[in-house]
Design a protein around this motif. Structure first.
Motif, PDB file in Angstrom:
ATOM      1  N   PHE A   2       0.850  -1.189   0.000  1.00  0.00           N
ATOM      2  CA  PHE A   2       0.000   0.000   0.000  1.00  0.00           C
ATOM      3  C   PHE A   2       0.884   1.235   0.000  1.00  0.00           C
ATOM      4  O   PHE A   2       1.944   1.255   0.625  1.00  0.00           O
ATOM      5  CB  PHE A   2      -0.892  -0.014   1.247  1.00  0.00           C
ATOM      6  N   GLN A   3       0.458   2.228  -0.729  1.00  0.00           N
ATOM      7  CA  GLN A   3       1.191   3.495  -0.748  1.00  0.00           C
ATOM      8  C   GLN A   3       0.190   4.635  -0.662  1.00  0.00           C
ATOM      9  O   GLN A   3      -0.858   4.598  -1.294  1.00  0.00           O
ATOM     10  CB  GLN A   3       1.994   3.621  -2.036  1.00  0.00           C
ATOM     11  N   HIS A   4       0.515   5.645   0.119  1.00  0.00           N
ATOM     12  CA  HIS A   4      -0.313   6.841   0.182  1.00  0.00           C
ATOM     13  C   HIS A   4       0.600   8.047   0.222  1.00  0.00           C
ATOM     14  O   HIS A   4       1.828   7.912   0.282  1.00  0.00           O
ATOM     15  CB  HIS A   4      -1.284   6.810   1.363  1.00  0.00           C
ATOM     16  N   ASP A   5       0.018   9.240   0.182  1.00  0.00           N
ATOM     17  CA  ASP A   5       0.813  10.463   0.049  1.00  0.00           C
ATOM     18  C   ASP A   5       1.142  11.137   1.381  1.00  0.00           C
ATOM     19  O   ASP A   5       1.601  12.268   1.407  1.00  0.00           O
ATOM     20  CB  ASP A   5       0.115  11.454  -0.870  1.00  0.00           C
ATOM     21  N   PHE A  18      -5.115   0.625  11.812  1.00  0.00           N
ATOM     22  CA  PHE A  18      -5.899  -0.278  10.957  1.00  0.00           C
ATOM     23  C   PHE A  18      -4.987  -1.023   9.990  1.00  0.00           C
ATOM     24  O   PHE A  18      -5.079  -2.241   9.848  1.00  0.00           O
ATOM     25  CB  PHE A  18      -6.967   0.505  10.190  1.00  0.00           C
ATOM     26  N   LEU A  19      -4.099  -0.274   9.318  1.00  0.00           N
ATOM     27  CA  LEU A  19      -3.197  -0.897   8.355  1.00  0.00           C
ATOM     28  C   LEU A  19      -2.282  -1.914   9.033  1.00  0.00           C
ATOM     29  O   LEU A  19      -2.037  -3.005   8.500  1.00  0.00           O
ATOM     30  CB  LEU A  19      -2.370   0.169   7.629  1.00  0.00           C
ATOM     31  N   GLU A  20      -1.801  -1.580  10.215  1.00  0.00           N
ATOM     32  CA  GLU A  20      -0.951  -2.510  10.964  1.00  0.00           C
ATOM     33  C   GLU A  20      -1.739  -3.748  11.383  1.00  0.00           C
ATOM     34  O   GLU A  20      -1.248  -4.875  11.261  1.00  0.00           O
ATOM     35  CB  GLU A  20      -0.355  -1.824  12.186  1.00  0.00           C
ATOM     36  N   PHE A  24      -1.110  -4.731   6.395  1.00  0.00           N
ATOM     37  CA  PHE A  24      -0.847  -4.113   5.098  1.00  0.00           C
ATOM     38  C   PHE A  24       0.564  -3.536   5.114  1.00  0.00           C
ATOM     39  O   PHE A  24       0.863  -2.651   5.912  1.00  0.00           O
ATOM     40  CB  PHE A  24      -1.816  -2.950   4.819  1.00  0.00           C
ATOM     41  N   PRO A  25       1.449  -4.005   4.247  1.00  0.00           N
ATOM     42  CA  PRO A  25       2.753  -3.352   4.175  1.00  0.00           C
ATOM     43  C   PRO A  25       2.594  -1.990   3.497  1.00  0.00           C
ATOM     44  O   PRO A  25       1.909  -1.869   2.483  1.00  0.00           O
ATOM     45  CB  PRO A  25       3.591  -4.301   3.325  1.00  0.00           C
ATOM     46  N   VAL A  26       3.183  -0.971   4.083  1.00  0.00           N
ATOM     47  CA  VAL A  26       3.072   0.392   3.551  1.00  0.00           C
ATOM     48  C   VAL A  26       4.445   0.832   3.066  1.00  0.00           C
ATOM     49  O   VAL A  26       5.427   0.760   3.815  1.00  0.00           O
ATOM     50  CB  VAL A  26       2.539   1.373   4.624  1.00  0.00           C
TER      51      VAL A  26
END
Length: 95
Positions: A2-5, A18-20, A24-26
């Motif tokens: 996953f990538q975000h800005d 939530f991602l952890e 979800f790998p970020v």
């Protein structure tokens, strides 16, 4: 993956947790910067090309036509693709 800005809503504690929790790998990514936005470079190039037209658009209709014609030309000559490739290379160098 996953990538975000890194916008504030994306890095808020609840989102991070939530991602952890969902494993979800970020991807690491620099904080948002207008210079990192590919669309900014496209708008800058479009603006520059429209201003260089002779004659310069004198009213809204001429401006609309100039933007449309210039945008089509940029797509047909791969200018937008070149700007995006340059942007990606810039992002890689900053990482």
């Amino acid at each position: 993956m996953f990538q975000h800005d890194n916008a504030k809503p994306h890095v808020a504690r609840i989102c991070t947790q939530f991602l952890e929790a969902k494993h979800f790998p970020v991807l690491p990514w620099p904080a948002y910067s207008p210079e990192m936005s590919p669309i900014k470079h496209v708008w800058d190039a479009l603006h520059q090309r429209v201003r260089q037209r002779v004659p310069v658009p004198a009213n809204i209709q001429q401006l609309h036509t100039a933007i449309e014609d210039t945008g089509i030309s940029m797509v047909q000559t791969s200018v937008i693709w070149s700007l995006c490739v340059a942007h990606v290379l810039q992002c890689i160098m900053l990482m």
